[in-house]
Design a protein around this motif. Sequence first.
Motif, PDB file in Angstrom:
ATOM      1  N   UNK A   5       0.818  -1.218   0.000  1.00 50.81           N
ATOM      2  CA  UNK A   5       0.000   0.000   0.000  1.00 50.81           C
ATOM      3  C   UNK A   5       0.851   1.266   0.000  1.00 50.81           C
ATOM      4  N   UNK A   6       2.058   1.169   0.557  1.00 51.57           N
ATOM      5  CA  UNK A   6       2.942   2.337   0.697  1.00 51.57           C
ATOM      6  C   UNK A   6       2.243   3.474   1.451  1.00 51.57           C
ATOM      7  N   UNK A   7       1.305   3.127   2.304  1.00 55.19           N
ATOM      8  CA  UNK A   7       0.571   4.111   3.096  1.00 55.19           C
ATOM      9  C   UNK A   7       0.584   3.695   4.564  1.00 55.19           C
ATOM     10  N   UNK A   8       0.393   4.684   5.435  1.00 50.88           N
ATOM     11  CA  UNK A   8       0.362   4.443   6.881  1.00 50.88           C
ATOM     12  C   UNK A   8       1.615   3.672   7.312  1.00 50.88           C
ATOM     13  N   UNK A   9       1.442   2.571   8.038  1.00 53.89           N
ATOM     14  CA  UNK A   9       2.605   1.828   8.529  1.00 53.89           C
ATOM     15  C   UNK A   9       3.439   1.255   7.386  1.00 53.89           C
ATOM     16  N   UNK A  10       2.781   0.933   6.278  1.00 57.46           N
ATOM     17  CA  UNK A  10       3.501   0.343   5.145  1.00 57.46           C
ATOM     18  C   UNK A  10       4.381   1.363   4.426  1.00 57.46           C
ATOM     19  N   UNK A  11       4.127   2.642   4.641  1.00 62.99           N
ATOM     20  CA  UNK A  11       4.939   3.674   3.986  1.00 62.99           C
ATOM     21  C   UNK A  11       6.398   3.575   4.425  1.00 62.99           C
ATOM     22  N   UNK A  12       6.615   3.274   5.708  1.00 66.56           N
ATOM     23  CA  UNK A  12       7.984   3.144   6.214  1.00 66.56           C
ATOM     24  C   UNK A  12       8.658   1.896   5.667  1.00 66.56           C
ATOM     25  N   UNK A  13       7.880   0.834   5.484  1.00 71.08           N
ATOM     26  CA  UNK A  13       8.434  -0.395   4.909  1.00 71.08           C
ATOM     27  C   UNK A  13       8.756  -0.171   3.435  1.00 71.08           C
ATOM     28  N   UNK A  14       7.840   0.496   2.754  1.00 70.72           N
ATOM     29  CA  UNK A  14       7.998   0.745   1.324  1.00 70.72           C
ATOM     30  C   UNK A  14       9.269   1.540   1.032  1.00 70.72           C
ATOM     31  N   UNK A  15       9.538   2.536   1.857  1.00 68.01           N
ATOM     32  CA  UNK A  15      10.689   3.417   1.622  1.00 68.01           C
ATOM     33  C   UNK A  15      11.832   3.150   2.602  1.00 68.01           C
ATOM     34  N   UNK A  16      11.920   1.915   3.056  1.00 66.98           N
ATOM     35  CA  UNK A  16      13.040   1.541   3.920  1.00 66.98           C
ATOM     36  C   UNK A  16      14.350   1.783   3.182  1.00 66.98           C
ATOM     37  N   UNK A  17      15.335   2.318   3.879  1.00 67.75           N
ATOM     38  CA  UNK A  17      16.613   2.671   3.254  1.00 67.75           C
ATOM     39  C   UNK A  17      17.238   1.469   2.544  1.00 67.75           C
ATOM     40  N   UNK A  18      17.742   1.720   1.348  1.00 60.48           N
ATOM     41  CA  UNK A  18      18.382   0.678   0.545  1.00 60.48           C
ATOM     42  C   UNK A  18      19.895   0.880   0.613  1.00 60.48           C
ATOM     43  N   UNK A  19      20.661  -0.151   0.966  1.00 59.40           N
ATOM     44  CA  UNK A  19      22.125  -0.011   0.982  1.00 59.40           C
ATOM     45  C   UNK A  19      22.639   0.450  -0.381  1.00 59.40           C
ATOM     46  N   UNK A  20      23.594   1.343  -0.371  1.00 55.03           N
ATOM     47  CA  UNK A  20      24.065   1.953  -1.619  1.00 55.03           C
ATOM     48  C   UNK A  20      24.606   0.935  -2.616  1.00 55.03           C
ATOM     49  N   UNK A  21      25.172  -0.167  -2.137  1.00 49.23           N
ATOM     50  CA  UNK A  21      25.745  -1.156  -3.056  1.00 49.23           C
ATOM     51  C   UNK A  21      24.673  -1.925  -3.825  1.00 49.23           C
TER      52      UNK A  21
END
Length: 253
Positions: A128-144
Amino acid sequence: MKIGVNWKSLLGILVFVASHHAVADRKVVTDRKPLGKHGWVYSWNIYSDAGVPKAIGISVNGAAFKELPEDDMETIVLQPKAQYAIAPYKHFTLDWNPHGHEPDGIYTKPHFDYHFFFITSAEREAITCQDADALICTKAVPSSYIPADYAPTPAGVPKMGWHFVDLKAPEFNGQPFSATFIYGFYNGVTNFLEPMITLEYLKTKPHAEYPVRLSQNISHSGFYPQKYMVIYNHVEDTYSVVLADLLNRTSSL
């Protein structure tokens, strides 16, 4: 020293080699869905004579282009048969965007989104990338795990994930958008690859290929494209987007 060449014989040899190479490669249709009353879209794989995956494609026939709706259509889901699944891909989707989408002035042309997902259709539907899922959706991706010169969009998209765009693409360097390659992430790992192609460009009946920049590390083992292709086949009257020159890679996780 002058060397005499029998060009007719040489041409015959080249044709023989090319035709046998083509015969050695095996194309398998993995799913097919209707698009409009007379149109259709299908997914397919190409294997070498040894059974090694060489390419994965999605094709749309010319009749479908004559029946495209003026508004957004329902996402077409292509589900490869289990015996033809190539890791890490689990299903594909095709979206028609008649008015484009954000960012304004860049991707606002009518275009198709070709998603090659690393997750199941059910898993995609749950995003959903909304509410609680928004943080999961945009979780930081390691640069490598991010290819060079790719940058994230402001937020994730439901039923897709977090899109990272190519800052070296023409549309971000003063030129119009025609074809581009996007990486998608969810929960900090790659979950799709996405060529986006404008209808205007497809109507030119192209036969083009573009390099794909790969990340240093990957989250899913499998076959990754080193280039993607946009090809019109005048015999079949089909427009294809292809992940090609597949490289078998092993996950770093």
